[in-house]
Design an enzyme around this catalytic site. Structure first.
Site, PDB file in Angstrom:
ATOM      1  N   GLU A  40      -8.782   0.516 -10.978  1.00 50.44           N
ATOM      2  CA  GLU A  40      -7.716  -0.292 -10.595  1.00 50.44           C
ATOM      3  C   GLU A  40      -7.186   1.941  -9.361  1.00 50.44           C
ATOM      4  OE1 GLU A  40      -3.178  -1.165 -11.493  1.00 50.44           O
ATOM      5  OE2 GLU A  40      -4.178  -0.108 -12.747  1.00 50.44           O
ATOM      6  N   LYS A 106      -1.129  -7.142  -6.460  1.00 52.64           N
ATOM      7  CA  LYS A 106      -1.491  -7.113  -8.099  1.00 52.64           C
ATOM      8  C   LYS A 106      -0.227  -8.296  -8.230  1.00 52.64           C
ATOM      9  CE  LYS A 106      -1.142  -4.012 -12.266  1.00 52.64           C
ATOM     10  NZ  LYS A 106      -1.055  -2.901 -12.253  1.00 52.64           N
ATOM     11  N   CYS A 140      -5.522  -4.774 -13.752  1.00 56.50           N
ATOM     12  CA  CYS A 140      -4.603  -3.968 -14.690  1.00 56.50           C
ATOM     13  C   CYS A 140      -3.847  -4.734 -15.772  1.00 56.50           C
ATOM     14  CB  CYS A 140      -4.022  -2.726 -14.784  1.00 56.50           C
ATOM     15  SG  CYS A 140      -3.829  -1.301 -15.709  1.00 56.50           S
TER      16      CYS A 140
END
Length: 255
Positions: A40, A106, A140
């Site tokens: 990331e 995300k 994540c």
């Protein structure tokens, strides 16, 4: 399909230094590979100040990703700080060998660090079709939310790119295993190592699990490149034999 997981420390908000480091690590992959996975925010580290470091989709790091994909003849993916319009995004970029780009913003922004204040939330799940595989790439904190990750699309490979800190590494290990088991698919997690400017330490622990949650490969705490072959036919045979996904709950994701 053969995939390569690249785990390394990141230079804080230094695009050029990180690109050079990843070029070195990518060049160290001597065998053929089909997909290279980077962590990331691999060009900057997990910064909550996007304004000075954000790039565009025409920027140097996206162009570098395309060049690496062409050079290695494989796909490559990882997330970047991207500015689009008036918003900033923690955007995963999936570059195909022919230069085609697909993106995922995300969904679950890490409120504990104020990511929701600095970045715009994504609202659309991505499933990439590549070399006969269906791949679901996530970022994540998405790992903590199984409903969004749920395998409603019959994908074959679930992957997470991350800056996941050392104090919660036990959650990283446990949740990756859980996602692999419940979704009956290969699951890869690629985390960074080292420390950042905020004195957060990162444990590595990048890993690959099969559809039963068995550990196929796992990095320790330092820089490491893992390349491993995946057998889609064997995974599908296991899915068909046990039929667990046939009994999954069906629902419509409202985002």
């Amino acid at each position: 399909m053969k995939i390569s997981l690249i785990q390394t420390a990141l230079k804080w908000e230094d695009h050029e230094a990180n690109r050079q480091n990843f070029t070195r690590l990518i060049d160290s992959i001597n065998e053929e590979t089909d997909l290279i996975i980077l962590p990331e925010m691999f060009a900057t580290g997990f910064t909550m100040k996007p304004e000075p470091v954000a790039e565009t989709m025409d920027g140097e790091t996206v162009q570098w990703l395309k060049a690496m994909a062409v050079k290695k003849g494989c796909a490559i993916t990882g997330s970047l700080v991207i500015k689009e319009g008036e918003g900033y995004y923690n955007r995963l970029i999936f570059v195909h060998p022919d230069g085609k780009i697909q993106t995922y913003d995300k969904r679950h922004l890490f409120t504990l660090a104020g990511e929701d204040k600095a970045y715009t939330q994504g609202d659309e799940k991505l499933v990439v079709e590549y070399k006969g595989w269906k791949i679901c790439p996530l970022v994540c904190y998405d790992l903590r939310f199984p409903a969004f990750s749920r395998n409603l699309e019959d994908y074959d490979l679930l992957l997470y790119v991350a800056n996941w800190p050392t104090p919660r590494v036990q959650a990283w290990d446990a949740l990756l295993k859980a996602r692999a088991i419940e979704n009956m698919c290969y699951t890869a997690g690629v985390n960074r190592c080292g420390a950042d400017e905020n004195r957060h330490n990162y444990p590595g622990h990048s890993q690959l699990l099969d559809c039963f949650g068995n550990e196929l490969a796992k990095a320790a705490n330092d820089e490491e490149v893992i390349t491993l072959s995946l057998d889609r036919d064997a995974m599908l045979e296991a899915r068909n034999k046990f039929g667990f996904l046939n009994d999954r709950d069906r629902f419509i994701m409202v985002v």
